[in-house]
Design an enzyme around this catalytic site. Sequence first.
Site, PDB file in Angstrom:
ATOM      1  N   GLU A  60       0.814  -1.211   0.000  1.00 16.71           N
ATOM      2  CA  GLU A  60       0.000   0.000   0.000  1.00 16.71           C
ATOM      3  C   GLU A  60       0.854   1.271   0.000  1.00 16.71           C
ATOM      4  O   GLU A  60       0.360   2.359   0.290  1.00 16.71           O
ATOM      5  CB  GLU A  60      -0.932  -0.004   1.217  1.00 16.71           C
ATOM      6  CG  GLU A  60      -1.877  -1.186   1.247  1.00 16.71           C
ATOM      7  CD  GLU A  60      -2.613  -1.304   2.569  1.00 16.71           C
ATOM      8  OE1 GLU A  60      -3.601  -0.585   2.753  1.00 16.71           O
ATOM      9  OE2 GLU A  60      -2.185  -2.110   3.425  1.00 16.71           O
ATOM     10  N   SER A  88      -6.334  -2.341   2.027  1.00 10.88           N
ATOM     11  CA  SER A  88      -6.655  -1.810   0.698  1.00 10.88           C
ATOM     12  C   SER A  88      -7.199  -2.880  -0.249  1.00 10.88           C
ATOM     13  O   SER A  88      -7.119  -2.737  -1.475  1.00 10.88           O
ATOM     14  CB  SER A  88      -5.431  -1.141   0.057  1.00 10.88           C
ATOM     15  OG  SER A  88      -5.086   0.028   0.753  1.00 10.88           O
ATOM     16  N   TYR A 122      -9.254   3.341  -5.268  1.00 11.82           N
ATOM     17  CA  TYR A 122      -8.280   4.395  -5.537  1.00 11.82           C
ATOM     18  C   TYR A 122      -8.313   4.972  -6.943  1.00 11.82           C
ATOM     19  O   TYR A 122      -7.563   5.897  -7.235  1.00 11.82           O
ATOM     20  CB  TYR A 122      -6.872   3.873  -5.208  1.00 11.82           C
ATOM     21  CG  TYR A 122      -6.762   3.459  -3.760  1.00 11.82           C
ATOM     22  CD1 TYR A 122      -6.955   4.388  -2.737  1.00 11.82           C
ATOM     23  CD2 TYR A 122      -6.501   2.143  -3.406  1.00 11.82           C
ATOM     24  CE1 TYR A 122      -6.888   4.012  -1.411  1.00 11.82           C
ATOM     25  CE2 TYR A 122      -6.431   1.756  -2.077  1.00 11.82           C
ATOM     26  CZ  TYR A 122      -6.620   2.691  -1.090  1.00 11.82           C
ATOM     27  OH  TYR A 122      -6.563   2.317   0.240  1.00 11.82           O
ATOM     28  N   ARG A 144     -11.786   3.671  11.392  1.00  6.03           N
ATOM     29  CA  ARG A 144     -12.886   3.484  10.440  1.00  6.03           C
ATOM     30  C   ARG A 144     -13.236   2.019  10.374  1.00  6.03           C
ATOM     31  O   ARG A 144     -12.369   1.170  10.140  1.00  6.03           O
ATOM     32  CB  ARG A 144     -12.486   3.991   9.050  1.00  6.03           C
ATOM     33  CG  ARG A 144     -13.690   4.276   8.141  1.00  6.03           C
ATOM     34  CD  ARG A 144     -13.310   4.402   6.688  1.00  6.03           C
ATOM     35  NE  ARG A 144     -13.032   3.083   6.120  1.00  6.03           N
ATOM     36  CZ  ARG A 144     -11.883   2.754   5.544  1.00  6.03           C
ATOM     37  NH1 ARG A 144     -10.891   3.618   5.470  1.00  6.03           N
ATOM     38  NH2 ARG A 144     -11.722   1.520   5.046  1.00  6.03           N
ATOM     39  N   ASP A 158     -15.468  -1.165   8.746  1.00  9.54           N
ATOM     40  CA  ASP A 158     -16.097  -1.582   7.488  1.00  9.54           C
ATOM     41  C   ASP A 158     -17.150  -2.653   7.770  1.00  9.54           C
ATOM     42  O   ASP A 158     -16.914  -3.567   8.579  1.00  9.54           O
ATOM     43  CB  ASP A 158     -15.052  -2.129   6.528  1.00  9.54           C
ATOM     44  CG  ASP A 158     -14.027  -1.074   6.126  1.00  9.54           C
ATOM     45  OD1 ASP A 158     -14.371   0.123   6.158  1.00  9.54           O
ATOM     46  OD2 ASP A 158     -12.889  -1.446   5.786  1.00  9.54           O
ATOM     47  N   GLU A 168     -13.816  -5.370   9.584  1.00 13.47           N
ATOM     48  CA  GLU A 168     -12.527  -5.015  10.170  1.00 13.47           C
ATOM     49  C   GLU A 168     -12.528  -3.540  10.529  1.00 13.47           C
ATOM     50  O   GLU A 168     -13.441  -2.789  10.160  1.00 13.47           O
ATOM     51  CB  GLU A 168     -11.384  -5.317   9.196  1.00 13.47           C
ATOM     52  CG  GLU A 168     -11.472  -4.567   7.886  1.00 13.47           C
ATOM     53  CD  GLU A 168     -10.397  -5.002   6.903  1.00 13.47           C
ATOM     54  OE1 GLU A 168      -9.427  -4.231   6.727  1.00 13.47           O
ATOM     55  OE2 GLU A 168     -10.516  -6.103   6.332  1.00 13.47           O
ATOM     56  N   ASN A 200      -9.921  -0.083  10.612  1.00 18.28           N
ATOM     57  CA  ASN A 200      -8.679   0.529  10.151  1.00 18.28           C
ATOM     58  C   ASN A 200      -8.222   1.582  11.149  1.00 18.28           C
ATOM     59  O   ASN A 200      -8.985   2.496  11.488  1.00 18.28           O
ATOM     60  CB  ASN A 200      -8.891   1.186   8.789  1.00 18.28           C
ATOM     61  CG  ASN A 200      -9.379   0.205   7.743  1.00 18.28           C
ATOM     62  OD1 ASN A 200      -8.594  -0.447   7.096  1.00 18.28           O
ATOM     63  ND2 ASN A 200     -10.697   0.091   7.598  1.00 18.28           N
ATOM     64  N   GLY A 236      -7.378   5.959   5.239  1.00 20.55           N
ATOM     65  CA  GLY A 236      -6.784   6.665   4.113  1.00 20.55           C
ATOM     66  C   GLY A 236      -7.057   8.162   4.143  1.00 20.55           C
ATOM     67  O   GLY A 236      -8.108   8.612   4.601  1.00 20.55           O
TER      68      GLY A 236
END
Length: 302
Positions: free
Chosen positions: A13, A141, A208, A247, A249, A262, A264, A268
């Site tokens: 990443e 990612s 992305y 964050r 998900d 999961e 983070n 990002g």
Amino acid sequence: MNILLIAGGWSGEREVALSGARQIEKGLLTLGHQVTHFDPARDLRGLYEAAAGHEFAFINLHGSPGEDGLVQCLLERIGMPYQGSDSRASLLALNKAVSKQIFEAAGLPTPAWEFVPASHVAEWRPLLPFPLVVKPNTGGSSLGVGIVASEDELEAYLAQPEIAGQDLLAEALIRGQELTCGVLEGCVLPPILIRPKSGEFFDYESKYVAGATEEICPAPIPAELTERLQVMARAAHDALGLSDYSRADFMVTADGMPYLLEVNTLPGMTATSLLPQEAQAVGLSFEQLLTRLIELGLRKRP
């Protein structure tokens, strides 16, 4: 303030981290800070020297090093404050098999799963029924994530060179809507509904490549579901011992059942990233978000 911006690293990443760092640097300069960029992949042994003369470290690393707590641990030794979770909580959150045990202990629904050590991959046969989502146990990612519906598809997935030597996590496939919900200390952030325009899931390209995904914030979902996702995101944040921001998900089934995938710890920060969108939705510009993260990080000053 003199800020050391730690970004890049050597994970898959890396380019995402560097892209986010460019936006972070621009924002920090706009706020009047002085910024020095430090890339661990270029000179890991130089971190002590680079930290001298700086008052704060802003970390924008994804995967390992960065989200595994290694850099945070070294900064703690140096005595330099930084934004985000400490080294121990970062390590727990990055390891999907460990964090899922913590979710289950906290009563947070997560898809049924199996952990597959790298040394056992060759002879592994799933206990869970197909279809499965298989992914690296400490990746991010969506790199290396695959959906497999049969033994043949599983064999093809495991034969990929990028999977070799990695610990894996297999999950029951949950079909439905993909949503994400951030936590920012002092704020309640709205969830985002994620709709990739192609492919089966929110993969690397969907995340992305500009325009590859429709991201709707706030998510057009019932108020009760919004509240439930916010409560679950906060509960996961607290169960892992995280701080400042994170964050979470989710997959939400057609009947409204959310499953936590999961969390983070270093979300990002690129132009298309999700947590800055959520902050914008509650009135925080990108520069205001950076200021808030620095304020939160300064609480770690020894």
